[in-house]
Write a protein that holds these residues in place. Structure first.
Motif, PDB file in Angstrom:
ATOM      1  N   ARG A   1     -30.747  48.335  20.237  1.00 55.06           N
ATOM      2  CA  ARG A   1     -32.142  48.102  20.619  1.00 55.06           C
ATOM      3  C   ARG A   1     -32.079  47.264  21.888  1.00 55.06           C
ATOM      4  N   VAL A   2     -32.327  47.890  23.038  1.00 55.02           N
ATOM      5  CA  VAL A   2     -32.193  47.222  24.337  1.00 55.02           C
ATOM      6  C   VAL A   2     -33.273  46.162  24.522  1.00 55.02           C
ATOM      7  N   ASN A   3     -34.496  46.521  24.172  1.00 55.31           N
ATOM      8  CA  ASN A   3     -35.616  45.575  24.200  1.00 55.31           C
ATOM      9  C   ASN A   3     -36.654  46.065  23.193  1.00 55.31           C
ATOM     10  N   ASP A   4     -37.845  45.483  23.202  1.00 50.89           N
ATOM     11  CA  ASP A   4     -38.863  45.865  22.218  1.00 50.89           C
ATOM     12  C   ASP A   4     -39.319  47.313  22.346  1.00 50.89           C
ATOM     13  N   GLN A   5     -39.125  47.914  23.530  1.00 51.53           N
ATOM     14  CA  GLN A   5     -39.596  49.282  23.741  1.00 51.53           C
ATOM     15  C   GLN A   5     -38.492  50.343  23.744  1.00 51.53           C
ATOM     16  N   LEU A   6     -37.254  49.960  23.971  1.00 49.71           N
ATOM     17  CA  LEU A   6     -36.207  50.959  24.199  1.00 49.71           C
ATOM     18  C   LEU A   6     -35.011  50.788  23.257  1.00 49.71           C
ATOM     19  N   SER A   7     -34.612  51.904  22.642  1.00 51.37           N
ATOM     20  CA  SER A   7     -33.392  51.969  21.827  1.00 51.37           C
ATOM     21  C   SER A   7     -32.533  53.093  22.371  1.00 51.37           C
ATOM     22  N   ILE A   8     -31.209  52.886  22.397  1.00 53.55           N
ATOM     23  CA  ILE A   8     -30.287  53.921  22.861  1.00 53.55           C
ATOM     24  C   ILE A   8     -29.177  54.107  21.829  1.00 53.55           C
TER      25      ILE A   8
ATOM     26  N   ASN B   1     -28.760  59.594  22.865  1.00 55.65           N
ATOM     27  CA  ASN B   1     -30.202  59.665  22.639  1.00 55.65           C
ATOM     28  C   ASN B   1     -30.872  58.364  23.071  1.00 55.65           C
ATOM     29  N   ALA B   2     -32.172  58.462  23.275  1.00 57.87           N
ATOM     30  CA  ALA B   2     -32.980  57.302  23.646  1.00 57.87           C
ATOM     31  C   ALA B   2     -34.355  57.444  23.014  1.00 57.87           C
ATOM     32  N   GLU B   3     -34.914  56.303  22.578  1.00 56.12           N
ATOM     33  CA  GLU B   3     -36.282  56.253  22.055  1.00 56.12           C
ATOM     34  C   GLU B   3     -37.026  55.176  22.819  1.00 56.12           C
ATOM     35  N   TRP B   4     -38.208  55.542  23.296  1.00 56.23           N
ATOM     36  CA  TRP B   4     -38.993  54.636  24.127  1.00 56.23           C
ATOM     37  C   TRP B   4     -40.400  54.530  23.549  1.00 56.23           C
ATOM     38  N   ASP B   5     -40.763  53.320  23.142  1.00 59.18           N
ATOM     39  CA  ASP B   5     -42.126  53.048  22.681  1.00 59.18           C
ATOM     40  C   ASP B   5     -42.975  52.783  23.917  1.00 59.18           C
TER      41      ASP B   5
END
Length: 180
Positions: free
Chosen positions: A61-68, A118-122
């Motif tokens: 979890r890179v920050n509150d909005q981004l996970s890789i 993969n990446a997830e971006w809130d």
């Protein structure tokens, strides 16, 4: 396998192995083609499948909005067709369940290696966008590159969620599908 977490990087490493086998028998019947020489019990053959799978997955979890995340999988599969005794398949074969001809018996292997990212971006508290790419190489089926894009939107104070995705959707046929 084991799981670990170092500096926010989740690590999951595993090796799995297993298999199964089934062998058929037919009893109290005959192979009419063999007339009086027919046995009454037959070993009709069977099937086996065995695999060894190794995985390495890393995510953060890179920050509150981004996970890789990214990882790899290596897989060896073996499919076996076990021939029955000759009396079970010769002529018309044993009644009710003819055996597997020795000509159709064999052992078939596949080696597969894949890697993904993969990446997830809130984008907001209610809107998520994610994407994944994966490359695979099969020893018997060639290589492929696949991707998937997905998103979800929360509405009505999280009481309704709308989800959607698009992908190239590839799956190589199993050894069972190829050789049976």
């Amino acid at each position: 396998g084991f799981k670990n977490n170092i500096n926010g990087w989740k690590q999951d490493v595993s090796i799995n192995f297993g298999g199964n086998q089934i062998q058929f028998e037919v009893n109290n019947t005959v192979n009419r083609s063999l007339l009086k020489g027919s046995p009454t019990n037959f070993k009709s053959g069977g099937y086996g499948f065995y695999n060894v799978i190794g995985n390495l997955d890393l995510s953060k979890r890179v920050n509150d909005q981004l996970s890789i995340g990214f990882g790899t999988e290596i897989r060896k599969e073996t499919y076996q067709i076990i021939g029955g005794d000759t009396a079970s398949y010769v002529g018309e074969g044993s009644n009710s369940f003819p055996g597997i001809n020795q000509l159709n018996a064999g052992k078939y292997n596949r080696f597969n290696m894949g890697a993904y990212a993969n990446a997830e971006w809130d984008l907001t508290d209610n809107f998520l966008l994610s994407g994944t790419v994966r490359s695979e190489k099969y020893s018997d089926f060639g290589s492929t590159f696949i991707y998937k894009l997905a998103s979800s939107l929360k509405l009505a104070e999280d009481k309704v969620t709308i989800c959607g995705s698009a992908s190239t959707g590839f799956r190589a046929p199993t050894l069972h599908q190829i050789y049976t």
